[in-house]
Design a protein around this motif. Sequence first.
Motif, PDB file in Angstrom:
ATOM      1  N   THR A 275       0.859  -1.181   0.000  1.00  0.00           N
ATOM      2  CA  THR A 275       0.000   0.000   0.000  1.00  0.00           C
ATOM      3  C   THR A 275       0.899   1.237   0.000  1.00  0.00           C
ATOM      4  N   MET A 276       0.669   2.138  -0.951  1.00  0.00           N
ATOM      5  CA  MET A 276       1.494   3.339  -1.050  1.00  0.00           C
ATOM      6  C   MET A 276       0.604   4.568  -1.149  1.00  0.00           C
ATOM      7  N   ILE A 277       0.967   5.602  -0.410  1.00  0.00           N
ATOM      8  CA  ILE A 277       0.282   6.892  -0.477  1.00  0.00           C
ATOM      9  C   ILE A 277       1.326   7.928  -0.856  1.00  0.00           C
ATOM     10  N   TYR A 278       1.025   8.662  -1.902  1.00  0.00           N
ATOM     11  CA  TYR A 278       2.025   9.513  -2.555  1.00  0.00           C
ATOM     12  C   TYR A 278       1.454  10.918  -2.712  1.00  0.00           C
ATOM     13  N   VAL A 279       2.208  11.911  -2.269  1.00  0.00           N
ATOM     14  CA  VAL A 279       1.777  13.313  -2.363  1.00  0.00           C
ATOM     15  C   VAL A 279       2.545  14.004  -3.480  1.00  0.00           C
ATOM     16  N   THR A 280       1.832  14.727  -4.330  1.00  0.00           N
ATOM     17  CA  THR A 280       2.473  15.522  -5.368  1.00  0.00           C
ATOM     18  C   THR A 280       1.556  16.668  -5.767  1.00  0.00           C
ATOM     19  N   HIS A 281       2.162  17.742  -6.299  1.00  0.00           N
ATOM     20  CA  HIS A 281       1.370  18.811  -6.914  1.00  0.00           C
ATOM     21  C   HIS A 281       1.333  18.628  -8.425  1.00  0.00           C
ATOM     22  N   ASP A 282       2.066  17.621  -8.929  1.00  0.00           N
ATOM     23  CA  ASP A 282       2.214  17.384 -10.359  1.00  0.00           C
ATOM     24  C   ASP A 282       1.182  16.370 -10.818  1.00  0.00           C
ATOM     25  N   GLN A 283       0.176  16.832 -11.566  1.00  0.00           N
ATOM     26  CA  GLN A 283      -0.889  15.925 -11.974  1.00  0.00           C
ATOM     27  C   GLN A 283      -0.409  14.867 -12.969  1.00  0.00           C
ATOM     28  N   VAL A 284       0.718  15.119 -13.675  1.00  0.00           N
ATOM     29  CA  VAL A 284       1.271  14.096 -14.563  1.00  0.00           C
ATOM     30  C   VAL A 284       1.767  12.912 -13.739  1.00  0.00           C
ATOM     31  N   GLU A 285       2.448  13.185 -12.625  1.00  0.00           N
ATOM     32  CA  GLU A 285       2.861  12.112 -11.718  1.00  0.00           C
ATOM     33  C   GLU A 285       1.640  11.353 -11.215  1.00  0.00           C
ATOM     34  N   ALA A 286       0.612  12.088 -10.847  1.00  0.00           N
ATOM     35  CA  ALA A 286      -0.603  11.448 -10.329  1.00  0.00           C
ATOM     36  C   ALA A 286      -1.218  10.530 -11.376  1.00  0.00           C
TER      37      ALA A 286
ATOM     38  N   GLY B  67     -10.174  21.131 -14.635  1.00  0.00           N
ATOM     39  CA  GLY B  67      -9.038  21.952 -15.023  1.00  0.00           C
ATOM     40  C   GLY B  67      -7.723  21.458 -14.469  1.00  0.00           C
ATOM     41  N   PHE B  68      -7.766  20.704 -13.373  1.00  0.00           N
ATOM     42  CA  PHE B  68      -6.529  20.265 -12.730  1.00  0.00           C
ATOM     43  C   PHE B  68      -5.998  18.973 -13.336  1.00  0.00           C
ATOM     44  N   ILE B  69      -6.900  18.089 -13.741  1.00  0.00           N
ATOM     45  CA  ILE B  69      -6.491  16.791 -14.280  1.00  0.00           C
ATOM     46  C   ILE B  69      -6.442  16.873 -15.807  1.00  0.00           C
TER      47      ILE B  69
ATOM     48  N   ILE C  20      -6.706   8.452  -7.368  1.00  0.00           N
ATOM     49  CA  ILE C  20      -6.284   9.831  -7.134  1.00  0.00           C
ATOM     50  C   ILE C  20      -7.284  10.501  -6.193  1.00  0.00           C
ATOM     51  N   VAL C  21      -6.755  11.234  -5.220  1.00  0.00           N
ATOM     52  CA  VAL C  21      -7.568  12.050  -4.327  1.00  0.00           C
ATOM     53  C   VAL C  21      -7.224  13.507  -4.624  1.00  0.00           C
ATOM     54  N   VAL C  22      -8.171  14.255  -5.192  1.00  0.00           N
ATOM     55  CA  VAL C  22      -7.949  15.664  -5.526  1.00  0.00           C
ATOM     56  C   VAL C  22      -8.400  16.513  -4.353  1.00  0.00           C
ATOM     57  N   LEU C  23      -7.479  17.319  -3.824  1.00  0.00           N
ATOM     58  CA  LEU C  23      -7.754  18.147  -2.653  1.00  0.00           C
ATOM     59  C   LEU C  23      -7.710  19.623  -3.017  1.00  0.00           C
ATOM     60  N   ARG C  24      -8.544  20.393  -2.327  1.00  0.00           N
ATOM     61  CA  ARG C  24      -8.517  21.850  -2.443  1.00  0.00           C
ATOM     62  C   ARG C  24      -8.997  22.440  -1.131  1.00  0.00           C
TER      63      ARG C  24
ATOM     64  N   SER D 283     -10.199   6.742 -10.165  1.00  0.00           N
ATOM     65  CA  SER D 283      -9.050   6.341 -10.962  1.00  0.00           C
ATOM     66  C   SER D 283      -8.642   7.512 -11.852  1.00  0.00           C
ATOM     67  N   PRO D 284      -7.401   7.513 -12.352  1.00  0.00           N
ATOM     68  CA  PRO D 284      -6.964   8.624 -13.209  1.00  0.00           C
ATOM     69  C   PRO D 284      -7.906   8.893 -14.379  1.00  0.00           C
ATOM     70  N   MET D 285      -8.321   7.860 -15.092  1.00  0.00           N
ATOM     71  CA  MET D 285      -9.168   8.085 -16.260  1.00  0.00           C
ATOM     72  C   MET D 285     -10.601   8.438 -15.888  1.00  0.00           C
ATOM     73  N   ASP D 286     -11.059   7.980 -14.712  1.00  0.00           N
ATOM     74  CA  ASP D 286     -12.385   8.408 -14.246  1.00  0.00           C
ATOM     75  C   ASP D 286     -12.403   9.916 -14.018  1.00  0.00           C
ATOM     76  N   LEU D 287     -11.357  10.429 -13.383  1.00  0.00           N
ATOM     77  CA  LEU D 287     -11.304  11.866 -13.111  1.00  0.00           C
ATOM     78  C   LEU D 287     -11.112  12.658 -14.403  1.00  0.00           C
ATOM     79  N   TYR D 288     -10.354  12.108 -15.321  1.00  0.00           N
ATOM     80  CA  TYR D 288     -10.115  12.793 -16.597  1.00  0.00           C
ATOM     81  C   TYR D 288     -11.384  12.844 -17.443  1.00  0.00           C
ATOM     82  N   ASN D 289     -12.091  11.731 -17.514  1.00  0.00           N
ATOM     83  CA  ASN D 289     -13.265  11.637 -18.390  1.00  0.00           C
ATOM     84  C   ASN D 289     -14.563  12.087 -17.735  1.00  0.00           C
ATOM     85  N   ASP D 290     -14.611  12.061 -16.409  1.00  0.00           N
ATOM     86  CA  ASP D 290     -15.879  12.332 -15.718  1.00  0.00           C
ATOM     87  C   ASP D 290     -15.673  13.206 -14.484  1.00  0.00           C
ATOM     88  N   PRO D 291     -15.131  14.424 -14.653  1.00  0.00           N
ATOM     89  CA  PRO D 291     -14.902  15.306 -13.494  1.00  0.00           C
ATOM     90  C   PRO D 291     -16.217  15.799 -12.896  1.00  0.00           C
ATOM     91  N   ASP D 292     -16.224  15.949 -11.584  1.00  0.00           N
ATOM     92  CA  ASP D 292     -17.433  16.402 -10.888  1.00  0.00           C
ATOM     93  C   ASP D 292     -17.602  17.916 -10.921  1.00  0.00           C
TER      94      ASP D 292
END
Length: 353
Positions: A186-197, A232-234, A204-208, A217-226
Amino acid sequence: MSGVTLRNTVKNYGDLEVIHNVDLEIENGEFCVFVGPSGCGKSTLLRMIAGLEETTAGQITIGGRDVTDLDPSERGVAMVFQTYALYPHMTVKENMGFGLRMNGHPKAEIEAKVTEASRILKLDDYLDRKPKALSGGQRQRVAIGRAIVRGPEVFLFDEPLSNLDAELRVDMRVEIARLHKEIGATMIYVTHDQVEAMTLADKIVVLRGGYIEQVGSPMDLYNDPDNKFVAGFIGSPSMNFLKGVVDDGKVVVPALGEQKISTAVTLPSEGSDVYIGIRPQHITLSAKEGSCVLDLREQLGGVSYDYLVSDSGEKIIIEDRNQNILPTGQRVSFEINQNEIYLFDGETEKRLR
């Protein structure tokens, strides 16, 4: 290895609340990435899981065990920081085994664990070197190896690639992805770089502002943003947003020359502001004079990016694979693929569906 669960997790600094009732489930063996702009709370949340920050309210469990009030050493986690924090007077081998030696582990056990970590990270040729004789990427691999030998339930990474140059960042992304595949932790990884994410994550957990905006999942957020923020971030380059107004059940977009766009989604009331979201690859540049100026063109070989500025000040990025070379400063127009648009409420910025 174990999963991580956060329930109604809150973090306060005095009267200031910076993490707001976060609920999150990270499955056993999952690679979860916290991503968001600076100050969004991603590193604070990671440090709360590690026990380096006190949890004001709520519960954190690792492998079903409540660790909310436990010391970091009792949580079964290992953390890799942005800075390598290696001992300069020790060899790679000594750095990797130092934590186990301090805890009184047998010499044979330390040797076996360091050897295995070295194999996984391809550090066998560097075990007798000291940190000053290593590149940045090699030092970061040593820091990761120091975490591996501890045999933690959960690995925590706090922007571990931030100090590396662009080429090394790509190499280390590959190394970390391979590491996760090989050991299945199990790995939890912090980054500001959405390409890494996008390239590393199972989830992916998008925080603001200390809130979770969306999890998926990456493609869920890319194809179906809430919402507009996630949209705009992904994605790189990011999604374009054009202002529009609801008029007679359609959307009028000034940047498109007052063109009316029909849509099957439920629109807000007549006269309401909306945003149309469209990704750069779904826009076509036209040399026909229009309501925009070609401000800049980035030519990257097989693909180019055109940066337009509309008369109303909107900035538009177009992905161009046709090698159309137009002079900057020229007035141009563009067309969008209406089958690929997203609509967002002008006030709440939530996705209209």
